[in-house]
Enzyme design. Structure first.
Site, PDB file in Angstrom:
ATOM      1  N   GLU A 148       6.605  52.024  83.430  1.00 23.54           N
ATOM      2  CA  GLU A 148       7.542  51.451  84.388  1.00 23.54           C
ATOM      3  C   GLU A 148       7.271  49.962  84.612  1.00 23.54           C
ATOM      4  O   GLU A 148       8.198  49.181  84.810  1.00 23.54           O
ATOM      5  CB  GLU A 148       7.445  52.191  85.725  1.00 23.54           C
ATOM      6  CG  GLU A 148       7.959  53.616  85.681  1.00 23.54           C
ATOM      7  CD  GLU A 148       9.466  53.686  85.569  1.00 23.54           C
ATOM      8  OE1 GLU A 148      10.136  54.015  86.542  1.00 23.54           O
ATOM      9  OE2 GLU A 148       9.989  53.380  84.471  1.00 23.54           O
ATOM     10  N   THR A 152      16.936  47.075  86.520  1.00 20.57           N
ATOM     11  CA  THR A 152      16.079  47.236  87.696  1.00 20.57           C
ATOM     12  C   THR A 152      15.508  45.904  88.147  1.00 20.57           C
ATOM     13  O   THR A 152      15.461  45.596  89.347  1.00 20.57           O
ATOM     14  CB  THR A 152      14.934  48.218  87.395  1.00 20.57           C
ATOM     15  OG1 THR A 152      15.493  49.472  86.985  1.00 20.57           O
ATOM     16  CG2 THR A 152      14.064  48.442  88.614  1.00 20.57           C
TER      17      THR A 152
END
Length: 309
Positions: A129, A182
């Site tokens: 991530e 994101t």
């Protein structure tokens, strides 16, 4: 065991009020990873189906997550080969990078005889991530690995709490075919929050957790309100407010932006209602000229699943 194939589920992060701390796992869609042990040390990505992503391990979330795992594994002579099938579109807001990272570390752990607890696997997947978004958040990878609802109590140190899932809870997700990265979605967030908004958000997070424990659907519905992040990010999603209003009128408990968007999720208390909500989503988006996909799913209670071995 020399080879394995796993299903890694999509996830909904934030779950409205729980920015960066609450997430849930879906039964569909999900990525698939086929992995084999290799006598040659290192990580080799043989192919990626369904998305144009790097094969170089240091530039791929699966590779980076596996590298984090291997740093903690004693035998440095072991290697992995894998093929990734992406059924979760990157930039969809339903945990595309998290699913791949989670699937990779769970598959590797099983092949190695499960030397690491699931909480450790979450930490390894978080490194994937970090590569994808610049932030090692856990609200997608934790439910992808543990299943159900999860709460990140702390990031320093990482402390993950599994939350109960009330029976008959279903999720409807609409994914407009636009990309919201994101990293970009995080950049537009305000760096300061008003005290009155923080107090309201804390109350909603606590009430949502209480609702999950008490199987109190009305309380869950009242708690699905984000007064901090959603007002900023919702401008990136076509017809967002109209969509929320009409889905709740159709019987949904409530919902919000899934992760950083553009997907929007709604929770319902039955499959029947979840599918009615799906029809409403179609009705709202059909006239907009924006391609979209709708997923209807129960909560995935187990996280990454073994398909074959």
């Amino acid at each position: 065991m020399k080879s394995i194939k796993v299903f890694a589920p999509a996830t909904v992060a934030n779950v409205a009020c729980g920015f960066d701390v609450i997430g849930l796992a879906l039964d569909n869609p999900g990525d698939e990873i086929e992995m084999s042990l290799s006598d040659t040390p290192g990580i080799k990505i043989l192919g990626i189906n369904g998305a144009d992503l790097p094969l170089e391990p240091s530039k791929n979330v699966c590779g980076v997550a596996l590298q984090a795992l291997m740093q903690k594994y004693e035998d440095k002579n072991v290697g992995f080969e894998m093929t990734i099938t992406k059924n979760i579109q990157p930039g969809s807001g339903i945990g595309s990078s998290a699913a791949s990272a989670a699937g990779a570390v769970v598959a590797a752990n099983i092949l190695l005889g499960e030397p690491f607890a699931k909480e450790k696997l979450v930490r390894f997947a978080m490194e994937g991530e970090r590569l994808a978004s610049g932030s090692a958040h856990a609200d997608n990878v934790a439910p992808a690995i543990l299943g159900g609802f999860t709460l990140v109590r702390s990031y320093t140190p990482v402390d993950i709490v599994a939350l109960p899932t009330p029976p008959n809870l279903w999720v409807t997700v609409i994914h407009p075919q636009i990309e919201v990265k994101t990293s970009d979605a995080r950049e537009i967030l305000k760096q300061k929050v008003l005290m009155k908004d923080a107090i309201k958000q804390w109350g909603n997070v606590a009430a949502l957790v209480a609702g999950l424990y008490r199987n109190d659907y009305a309380l869950i519905g009242r708690s699905l309100e984000d007064v901090i992040v959603e007002p900023v990010r919702s401008i990136l999603i076509p017809a967002f407010h109209d969509l929320k209003i009409k889905c709740k009128e159709a019987g949904a408990l409530g919902g919000g932006i899934s992760g950083s968007g553009p997907s929007v999720f709604m929770l319902s208390t039955s499959e029947e209602t979840a599918r009615i909500v799906a029809n409403v989503m179609h009705e709202v988006y059909a006239p907009l000229g924006v391609d979209f996909k709708v997923h209807v799913s129960p909560i995935n209670q187990s996280g990454v699943k073994v398909i074959s071995q």
